[in-house]
Motif scaffolding. Structure first.
Motif, PDB file in Angstrom:
ATOM      1  N   SER A 115       0.837  -1.201   0.000  1.00  9.95           N
ATOM      2  CA  SER A 115       0.000   0.000   0.000  1.00  9.95           C
ATOM      3  C   SER A 115       0.876   1.256   0.000  1.00  9.95           C
ATOM      4  CB  SER A 115      -0.950  -0.051   1.194  1.00  9.95           C
ATOM      5  OG  SER A 115      -1.926   0.960   1.107  1.00  9.95           O
ATOM      6  N   GLU A 138       0.395  -3.971  -3.906  1.00 15.16           N
ATOM      7  CA  GLU A 138      -0.754  -3.057  -3.946  1.00 15.16           C
ATOM      8  C   GLU A 138      -0.368  -1.594  -3.764  1.00 15.16           C
ATOM      9  OE1 GLU A 138      -3.434  -4.610  -0.987  1.00 15.16           O
ATOM     10  OE2 GLU A 138      -2.324  -3.760   0.707  1.00 15.16           O
ATOM     11  N   HIS A 193      -1.022  -6.893  -7.515  1.00 15.24           N
ATOM     12  CA  HIS A 193      -2.192  -6.033  -7.322  1.00 15.24           C
ATOM     13  C   HIS A 193      -3.460  -6.831  -7.566  1.00 15.24           C
ATOM     14  CE1 HIS A 193      -2.391  -1.458  -7.007  1.00 15.24           C
ATOM     15  NE2 HIS A 193      -3.549  -1.905  -6.588  1.00 15.24           N
ATOM     16  N   ASP A 197      -9.144  -3.577  -6.030  1.00 10.40           N
ATOM     17  CA  ASP A 197      -8.572  -2.681  -5.028  1.00 10.40           C
ATOM     18  C   ASP A 197      -9.294  -1.336  -5.062  1.00 10.40           C
ATOM     19  OD1 ASP A 197      -6.943  -0.974  -3.477  1.00 10.40           O
ATOM     20  OD2 ASP A 197      -5.144  -2.105  -3.991  1.00 10.40           O
ATOM     21  N   MET A 199      -8.577   1.164  -2.899  1.00 12.76           N
ATOM     22  CA  MET A 199      -7.730   2.160  -2.240  1.00 12.76           C
ATOM     23  C   MET A 199      -6.657   2.706  -3.177  1.00 12.76           C
ATOM     24  SD  MET A 199      -8.863   2.487   0.885  1.00 12.76           S
ATOM     25  CE  MET A 199      -7.493   3.118   1.836  1.00 12.76           C
ATOM     26  N   VAL A 200      -5.918   1.795  -3.792  1.00 10.37           N
ATOM     27  CA  VAL A 200      -4.880   2.165  -4.758  1.00 10.37           C
ATOM     28  C   VAL A 200      -5.268   1.522  -6.091  1.00 10.37           C
ATOM     29  CG1 VAL A 200      -2.418   2.117  -5.322  1.00 10.37           C
ATOM     30  CG2 VAL A 200      -3.147   2.194  -2.912  1.00 10.37           C
ATOM     31  N   TYR A 202      -5.820  -0.441  -9.271  1.00  5.49           N
ATOM     32  CA  TYR A 202      -5.131  -1.480 -10.039  1.00  5.49           C
ATOM     33  C   TYR A 202      -4.765  -0.970 -11.430  1.00  5.49           C
ATOM     34  CZ  TYR A 202      -4.885  -5.549 -13.156  1.00  5.49           C
ATOM     35  OH  TYR A 202      -4.518  -6.459 -14.113  1.00  5.49           O
ATOM     36  N   HIS A 231      -8.068  -4.585  -1.393  1.00  2.95           N
ATOM     37  CA  HIS A 231      -6.859  -3.985  -0.825  1.00  2.95           C
ATOM     38  C   HIS A 231      -6.435  -4.757   0.423  1.00  2.95           C
ATOM     39  CE1 HIS A 231      -3.976  -0.717  -0.825  1.00  2.95           C
ATOM     40  NE2 HIS A 231      -4.173  -0.547   0.476  1.00  2.95           N
ATOM     41  N   LYS A 232      -6.030  -5.972   0.208  1.00  5.24           N
ATOM     42  CA  LYS A 232      -5.561  -6.818   1.306  1.00  5.24           C
ATOM     43  C   LYS A 232      -4.609  -7.857   0.742  1.00  5.24           C
ATOM     44  CE  LYS A 232      -7.062  -9.702   5.169  1.00  5.24           C
ATOM     45  NZ  LYS A 232      -8.215 -10.293   5.891  1.00  5.24           N
TER      46      LYS A 232
END
Length: 251
Positions: A115, A138, A193, A197, A199-200, A202, A231-232
């Protein structure tokens, strides 16, 4: 047996993960960075799996996180890029600490992270040509494009002075891997990735990876995509990362 040791480097708190019987040996050094609102302890699984491969792992707390917290990390959203830039500035201190003790095998230094830590990895790889290899989980190699997405979605951003925003983003061009692609320079680099996702994005990582295919400077860049993953970072991805470091240093 893996030892987890709390240490400090010039006042910077970090954990060292190392096989007990290798504490005094010269080994490849891998510095691993945690994500936004996290702390070094959150990534013990990642550190453990890397250390199992015979590496010395250093896991620092980023600015405003963990032992360096100054209130909730969420209060520092506008300083997100300052946090990453601070990690870039501090990184050589950890390397020098171990180099001065003769505990690095030659010049074998690598970086990993997830992240925000993955974004840090790409920035470090762009800034320091002597980093041997890296794994970004990620994160994104496109901080300029990602910064624009973050700024546009920040609550209350319309009330923040434009001068302040400009000041916080001013240095991103220099650390943006997508704008300095040749600096990869043939070094091994792996991305992971998930397509879901939230959050960020892909799409930023995949676009960058597709664009550098066939380029000589990117001959050792690889990417794993996990369809539907958010996102994990899974345990399977963590093991893949550790295997990548083992592969890179075996060459």
């Amino acid at each position: 047996m893996i030892s987890i040791i709390h240490k400090e480097c010039q006042g910077l708190p970090y954990l060292e993960l190392i096989e007990e019987d290798k504490k005094d040996q010269s080994l490849p050094l891998i510095v691993f960075y945690h994500g936004w609102t996290g702390r070094k302890e959150n990534n013990l699984t990642q550190g453990y799996e890397i250390a199992k491969k015979g590496f010395r792992v250093v896991m620092p707390d980023a600015l405003f996180h963990g032992e360096r917290a100054d209130g909730p990390a969420e209060n520092h959203q506008l300083q997100f890029w300052q946090i990453i830039e601070k990690s870039i500035e501090e990184f050589p201190k950890f390397v020098k600490l171990y180099a001065d003790q003769g505990l690095i095998d030659g010049d074998n230094v690598a970086v990993g992270g997830l992240s925000m830590g993955g974004i840090t990895v790409c920035a470090l790889f762009t800034v320091y040509p002597w980093i041997k290899n890296a794994v970004c989980l990620e994160g994104t190699p496109n901080p300029v494009a990602f910064a624009k997405i973050l700024v546009d979605n920040l609550p209350g951003i319309e009330d923040v002075p434009q001068e302040y925003i400009h000041e916080q983003l001013a240095g991103l061009n220099q650390i943006d891997m997508s704008l300095n692609r040749e600096k990869i320079a043939g070094r091994p680099l792996h991305f992971w990735h998930g397509t879901a996702d939230d959050m960020v994005p892909y799409s930023l990582t995949k676009k960058f990876f597709d664009e550098i295919q066939g380029k000589d400077f990117a001959k050792n860049v690889t990417m794993t995509t996990t369809p539907g993953a958010g996102h994990k970072v899974s345990f399977e991805t963590t093991v893949e990362m550790a295997d990548k470091f083992a592969e890179y240093f075996a060459k």
